[in-house]
Write an enzyme that holds these catalytic residues in place. Sequence first.
Site, PDB file in Angstrom:
ATOM      1  N   GLU A 155       0.806  -1.216   0.000  1.00 37.80           N
ATOM      2  CA  GLU A 155       0.000   0.000   0.000  1.00 37.80           C
ATOM      3  C   GLU A 155       0.850   1.281   0.000  1.00 37.80           C
ATOM      4  O   GLU A 155       0.837   2.075   0.941  1.00 37.80           O
ATOM      5  CB  GLU A 155      -0.964   0.007   1.189  1.00 37.80           C
ATOM      6  CG  GLU A 155      -1.987  -1.108   1.130  1.00 37.80           C
ATOM      7  CD  GLU A 155      -2.971  -1.114   2.279  1.00 37.80           C
ATOM      8  OE1 GLU A 155      -4.059  -1.699   2.127  1.00 37.80           O
ATOM      9  OE2 GLU A 155      -2.654  -0.536   3.334  1.00 37.80           O
ATOM     10  N   GLU A 310      -6.583  -8.110  -1.093  1.00 42.52           N
ATOM     11  CA  GLU A 310      -7.008  -8.185   0.303  1.00 42.52           C
ATOM     12  C   GLU A 310      -8.505  -7.933   0.392  1.00 42.52           C
ATOM     13  O   GLU A 310      -9.045  -7.068  -0.305  1.00 42.52           O
ATOM     14  CB  GLU A 310      -6.290  -7.144   1.180  1.00 42.52           C
ATOM     15  CG  GLU A 310      -4.820  -7.374   1.402  1.00 42.52           C
ATOM     16  CD  GLU A 310      -4.222  -6.331   2.339  1.00 42.52           C
ATOM     17  OE1 GLU A 310      -4.978  -5.724   3.138  1.00 42.52           O
ATOM     18  OE2 GLU A 310      -3.005  -6.106   2.278  1.00 42.52           O
TER      19      GLU A 310
END
Length: 675
Positions: A155, A310
């Site tokens: 991220e 995810e």
Amino acid sequence: MNKKIIMSQERLLHGGDYNPEQWLDSPDILKRDLELFLKAGINTVTMGMFSWALLEPEEGRYQIDWLTEIVDQLYQKGIYTILGTPSGARPQWLAKRYPEVLRVDEKRQRNLFGGRQNHCYTSPVYRQKVRKINVILAKELGSHPGVLLIHLSNEYGGDCHCPLCQEKFRGWLKERYDTIEELNRRWSTTFWGHTYQSFEQIESPSSKGELLLHALNLDWKRFVTAQTVDFAAQEKKAIRDGGCQKPVTTNFMGDYDGLNYRKFKGVIDVASWDSYPEWHRKPVPQTAAETAFQHDFMRSLLKKPFLLMESSPSSTNWQEVSKLRKPGILHAASLQAVAHGSDSVLYFQLRQSRGASEKFHGAVIDHYGGEDTRVFQEVCQVGETLGRLSELAGTVQKPKVALIWDTENRWALFDSQGPRNAGIPYKETAEKMYAGMRRLGLDMDIIDMEDDLENYRIVLIPMLYLFRGGIGDKIREFVKNGGTAVMTFWSGVADDTDRCFLGGVPGKLTDVFGLRRTEIDGLYEGEENAALPVKDNFLSLERRYTCRNLCELVNVSDARVLMTYEKDFYKDLPVVTCNQYGKGKAYYICADMEQQFYNDFLEAVQKNDKIEKPLPDIPDGVEVTTRESEEATYVLIQNFNADSVNLKLPDHGCEVIYGETEGSLKGLSSVIIKI
């Protein structure tokens, strides 16, 4: 890459983030994990993103054996690994010995050690240390048959204002503008007398200094993206230099505007993202539509299958309320990702951590550790379903409709100090247009101004305040050659450095849309107007629709008026228009309209353009999406309502390959047909 998204994979991936380093002193737990993975149909794990402190416990001393051993054990059982580079969280010794790697905030204060992505992407030391660990991982595991692909960092996000970044920013600006005179001209620095005499005088935006020079703010965000992309490219280069040729991805975040993700297209081989909708805060069909938008955005980055990297099998631990996924939501959300082009359903996390930040984040295996939990059983159901749908892996979508959703436009729009400084409905307008078209079962690409338009029949253009990438010329040619453009209020206002266009707006397209904006009215909260249909309009619009937030006033030249304002001093002025330009049509929507307007209006546009729907009748709350291979077309139909709906499938020429329907589709259930 070949037809299948992951090399040699002929199935959909099921699994997620696994952090076995937490359990190295408990081999019985690792053994039990493997047993449970197999029961749940887990075939893929993601490892290594947060392992740097174990992989290199002291500077220059590497211990990779534990990771290699686990990759081996998993592979022997048919479970593959997505190998992460550990740059997202540096070891403490690195920050202590080389403080330059830690970020400096916009107030020019250096951060302490801790957190994730708390490092300077410019720092030569940090880049060097990341390169070393990446090369070693590539050499040790990059050719392992159990490793599917490489996952860069975790991220990416945030910015650093340290002296190293300031200097790099000035160099980036010099390359972009060549001379300080050109920069001053493009930035409009004469306003407030903020003219620069040299590039050396420029600093990044700060609440202690300059925050209201909009072009500075815009270029800083562009620079942060460029620097992050360059860092990711260097990570990839280290992997390649280490001898690994596996595909590369990085996990993007949903609706994140800190970076322009489209600039990563030259680095990643596969797009992936982390999806955490707040199910049950809003009606489930609405949350599903908003999530679908993000799926389509990620798929459209490379215009091929992506990975759901995810998702939570249960609750999260970081949202305002850690709401459980009610029965059926996990399965429906997982299939929705597949419907929109994902070749995976991956979770965070596979085993719940025992301590620290995410110890209460949902997991496939919780602290209890057994298989007789509701969540584990639902994960098993997802695994069983994905196993039955392996023929969908690698199939693609071929949308006839696109929506322009541009990150740089978003930056400029929210910084513009325009007709509203709170409640700018950019995202809301885009989502309403998206939902209005998707309820017809038409697949959509979510593109930006750098993409081509020529392969589409309809292009939706919500609040395109800033024009860049030659978008004005692209829209003109698209409509001229027979396309249908639907543009909204507050579009074509400024150029790529946020300088307002002189002359008529929307910039350089007044003849295409057959009108010119004269004013725009910001409405207070609770204030509203309405749009009324013009008698005998060619789209047969008949209803009254509410509008709020922003109402644009236009002078019409050639366009036909379809709807007008109901009241205020601009009563009877146009709200919705259509202009014939060349072989195509250019629609313009002057106000922030309610969702029902977009439902009715876009259906009328679809019918007028004679674009065929995959199913003739689609009930509200039902999502219809299509994936195609060279051999077949797959139509995925999902009911996001709690109750059953009536549903009629084609009478012939199709085969039901998943689910059941006898004239109705149960709540939160799905059916897939093959044509």
